[in-house]
Design an enzyme around this catalytic site. Structure first.
Site, PDB file in Angstrom:
ATOM      1  N   ARG A  28     170.761  59.723 -37.144  1.00 54.26           N
ATOM      2  CA  ARG A  28     170.449  60.214 -35.790  1.00 54.26           C
ATOM      3  C   ARG A  28     171.428  59.643 -34.793  1.00 54.26           C
ATOM      4  O   ARG A  28     172.308  58.871 -35.147  1.00 54.26           O
ATOM      5  CB  ARG A  28     169.030  59.789 -35.424  1.00 54.26           C
ATOM      6  CG  ARG A  28     168.734  58.290 -35.742  1.00 54.26           C
ATOM      7  CD  ARG A  28     167.649  57.677 -34.949  1.00 54.26           C
ATOM      8  NE  ARG A  28     168.030  57.553 -33.566  1.00 54.26           N
ATOM      9  CZ  ARG A  28     168.856  56.609 -33.096  1.00 54.26           C
ATOM     10  NH1 ARG A  28     169.376  55.710 -33.904  1.00 54.26           N
ATOM     11  NH2 ARG A  28     169.157  56.582 -31.820  1.00 54.26           N
ATOM     12  N   GLY A  29     171.296  60.083 -33.549  1.00 53.56           N
ATOM     13  CA  GLY A  29     172.172  59.572 -32.500  1.00 53.56           C
ATOM     14  C   GLY A  29     173.392  60.459 -32.371  1.00 53.56           C
ATOM     15  O   GLY A  29     174.097  60.713 -33.357  1.00 53.56           O
ATOM     16  N   ALA A  30     173.666  60.925 -31.179  1.00 50.97           N
ATOM     17  CA  ALA A  30     174.670  61.978 -30.989  1.00 50.97           C
ATOM     18  C   ALA A  30     176.001  61.762 -31.715  1.00 50.97           C
ATOM     19  O   ALA A  30     176.396  62.586 -32.536  1.00 50.97           O
ATOM     20  CB  ALA A  30     174.884  62.194 -29.484  1.00 50.97           C
ATOM     21  N   ARG A  60     169.742  70.184 -35.272  1.00 52.67           N
ATOM     22  CA  ARG A  60     169.133  69.672 -34.025  1.00 52.67           C
ATOM     23  C   ARG A  60     169.951  70.245 -32.874  1.00 52.67           C
ATOM     24  O   ARG A  60     171.183  70.215 -32.901  1.00 52.67           O
ATOM     25  CB  ARG A  60     169.136  68.129 -33.981  1.00 52.67           C
ATOM     26  CG  ARG A  60     168.219  67.480 -35.011  1.00 52.67           C
ATOM     27  CD  ARG A  60     168.125  65.974 -34.814  1.00 52.67           C
ATOM     28  NE  ARG A  60     167.314  65.627 -33.638  1.00 52.67           N
ATOM     29  CZ  ARG A  60     167.282  64.402 -33.116  1.00 52.67           C
ATOM     30  NH1 ARG A  60     168.055  63.444 -33.622  1.00 52.67           N
ATOM     31  NH2 ARG A  60     166.528  64.137 -32.071  1.00 52.67           N
ATOM     32  N   GLN A  90     162.520  54.288 -31.346  1.00 55.62           N
ATOM     33  CA  GLN A  90     163.897  53.911 -31.685  1.00 55.62           C
ATOM     34  C   GLN A  90     164.253  52.555 -31.071  1.00 55.62           C
ATOM     35  O   GLN A  90     165.038  51.792 -31.623  1.00 55.62           O
ATOM     36  CB  GLN A  90     164.895  54.977 -31.198  1.00 55.62           C
ATOM     37  CG  GLN A  90     164.887  56.268 -31.985  1.00 55.62           C
ATOM     38  CD  GLN A  90     163.975  57.319 -31.378  1.00 55.62           C
ATOM     39  OE1 GLN A  90     162.926  56.993 -30.820  1.00 55.62           O
ATOM     40  NE2 GLN A  90     164.332  58.585 -31.498  1.00 55.62           N
ATOM     41  N   ASP A 150     173.047  62.645 -25.118  1.00 55.24           N
ATOM     42  CA  ASP A 150     173.158  63.615 -26.215  1.00 55.24           C
ATOM     43  C   ASP A 150     173.969  64.827 -25.807  1.00 55.24           C
ATOM     44  O   ASP A 150     174.510  65.541 -26.642  1.00 55.24           O
ATOM     45  CB  ASP A 150     171.761  64.017 -26.689  1.00 55.24           C
ATOM     46  CG  ASP A 150     171.098  62.866 -27.409  1.00 55.24           C
ATOM     47  OD1 ASP A 150     170.629  61.931 -26.726  1.00 55.24           O
ATOM     48  OD2 ASP A 150     171.099  62.849 -28.655  1.00 55.24           O
ATOM     49  N   ASN A 182     169.282  63.056 -22.440  1.00 52.46           N
ATOM     50  CA  ASN A 182     169.124  61.849 -23.242  1.00 52.46           C
ATOM     51  C   ASN A 182     167.666  61.704 -23.626  1.00 52.46           C
ATOM     52  O   ASN A 182     166.805  62.474 -23.175  1.00 52.46           O
ATOM     53  CB  ASN A 182     169.622  60.617 -22.480  1.00 52.46           C
ATOM     54  CG  ASN A 182     169.815  59.421 -23.412  1.00 52.46           C
ATOM     55  OD1 ASN A 182     170.531  59.507 -24.402  1.00 52.46           O
ATOM     56  ND2 ASN A 182     169.153  58.319 -23.110  1.00 52.46           N
ATOM     57  N   LYS A 183     167.392  60.725 -24.480  1.00 59.47           N
ATOM     58  CA  LYS A 183     166.039  60.532 -24.978  1.00 59.47           C
ATOM     59  C   LYS A 183     165.001  60.607 -23.859  1.00 59.47           C
ATOM     60  O   LYS A 183     165.216  60.048 -22.774  1.00 59.47           O
ATOM     61  CB  LYS A 183     165.945  59.167 -25.672  1.00 59.47           C
ATOM     62  CG  LYS A 183     164.626  58.859 -26.335  1.00 59.47           C
ATOM     63  CD  LYS A 183     164.143  59.947 -27.275  1.00 59.47           C
ATOM     64  CE  LYS A 183     165.161  60.255 -28.327  1.00 59.47           C
ATOM     65  NZ  LYS A 183     164.926  61.520 -29.032  1.00 59.47           N
TER      66      LYS A 183
END
Ligand SMILES: CSC[C@H]1O[C@H](OP(=O)(O)O)[C@H](O)[C@@H]1O
Length: 381
Positions: free
Chosen positions: A64-66, A98, A212, A253, A263-264
């Site tokens: 995960r994570g851009a 995603r 996270q 992201d 973003n999150k």
């Protein structure tokens, strides 16, 4: 204000995390991922032999994570090519895994473009697969280098904004080595502050619902011997009110052309708090996260995730009362839930954007386009 946490003397570096790697096995190449759903309890590797397995890992946030999604997507195209799968089909599956992190589509398209160019030049399937792998590796290296540059630019910005040192930094979600070819984005700046002896406290938002922050950022901060404290997302406001936050550092992201930041979920409320309390709100992201083809925040697709992530504490280490692996109910069974994975922060709430090409503030205007023009990142339409 918070319990003082032991921190290791600056300078003792932990072993680098093997977050993602390409292995050549006798039966063929594989992509080996550190399964992030199992952290921090255990470090387990997930071996992907085909693209459907990688797509499942992406959707489950095992990877995960851009920036790392872009790297994984690029290797996914190379894996399809090397194993003789349908590269066009693989490209579509990976791009759609995603929707919000632009890096995923960027990495997939960049490697696919090299593969198809090789095919069109008449190279053999093996040569075209080799070209794809080389491009995925180049993307991986570039992201690692970008991470180091962002860390240095970000620390210089903090020194400018907070000249006395003693940085008390709040971060949200996870933006460390677990999202990157290097040491991350926003977390890498906090780590640079720690290494320079200027980090007084890293406030770590737990980041519901998938935690996270609690599971991954606390794990990375502890590994690096950083002085940190974990907090529930709803406690952040009281820290601002107590004057305990000098700056907010978050990742991204997707950054739209007008400087809007996806973003999150939970990032936007932090930006509002930061504005109200006159605290710098700093976004740290490589230029591969900037999407000049998306005009503004309203045009960004925000991933909606299963309500079960809200109504259950989900973990592969938990077995539900019914015996199936997965989660512990924290709401009535079947409770309707709203679960956007991201939110959008408008440019007027962003103090600065730190990229590997430099820092821009204010974030609107030509600054973003100029930074991207400097980037060596290949533009993919
Ligand atoms: C700098 S990329 C990290 C970025 O990605 C996270 O989302 P997810 O955990 O769903 O992949 C979050 O938005 C972080 O800021």
């Amino acid at each position: 204000m918070a319990d003082q946490d032991a921190q290791s003397p600056v300078g003792i570096e932990p072993p680098a995390l093997s977050v993602l790697r390409w292995d050549e096995l006798p039966e063929g190449p594989v992509l080996v991922l550190l399964d992030q759903t199992r952290l921090p309890v255990e470090e387990v590797e997930l071996v992907c032999t085909d693209v459907p397995a990688l797509v499942r890992a992406i959707r489950a946030l095992a990877v995960r994570g851009a920036p790392l999604l872009g790297i994984a997507g690029g290797y996914g195209v190379a894996l399809a090519a090397a194993r003789g799968y349908d590269v066009a089909e693989a490209t579509g599956l990976l791009e759609r895994a995603r929707p919000t992190a632009v890096n995923l589509a960027y990495g997939v398209r960049r490697v696919a473009r090299v593969y198809w160019a090789a095919v069109e030049k008449g190279l053999t399937a093996g040569q075209a697969a080799g070209a794809a792998l080389a491009e995925a590796r180049a993307l991986h290296r570039e992201d690692a280098a970008a991470s180091g540059r962002m860390a240095r630019f970000g620390l210089a910005l903090l020194d400018e904004l907070l000249p006395g040192g003693g940085h008390r930094l709040l971060t949200h979600c996870n933006t460390g080595a677990l999202v990157s070819g290097g040491e991350g984005t926003a977390f890498a700046v906090a780590l640079q502050s720690h290494r320079a002896g200027r980090l007084r406290r890293l406030w770590v938002d737990e980041t519901r619902p998938l935690l996270q922050g609690a599971r991954l950022t606390a794990y990375e901060a502890a590994r690096n011997g950083m002085a940190y404290s974990l907090l529930t997302d709803n406690a952040a406001g009281s820290l601002f009110a107590a004057g305990e936050v000098d700056a907010v550092l978050i990742g991204a992201d997707r950054i739209a052309a007008d400087g809007s930041v996806a973003n999150k979920v939970g990032s936007y409320p932090l930006a509002v708090l930061a504005k109200y309390h006159h605290v710098p709100f700093i976004v740290v992201a490589p230029t591969t996260t900037v999407d000049l083809d998306t005009a503004d925040g309203e045009a960004i697709i925000v991933e909606q995730r299963p309500g079960r992530e809200v109504t259950e504490l989900t973990s592969p280490h938990m077995v539900s009362p019914g015996g199936e692996a997965g989660g512990l109910p924290v709401a009535p069974v079947g409770a309707p839930a709203y679960n956007p994975a991201f939110d959008i922060t408008p440019p007027e709430l962003v103090t600065a954007i730190v990229t590997e090409e430099g820092v821009i503030s204010p974030v609107t205007g030509v600054g973003l386009a100029e930074l991207c023009a400097r980037s060596s990142q290949i533009t993919i339409s």
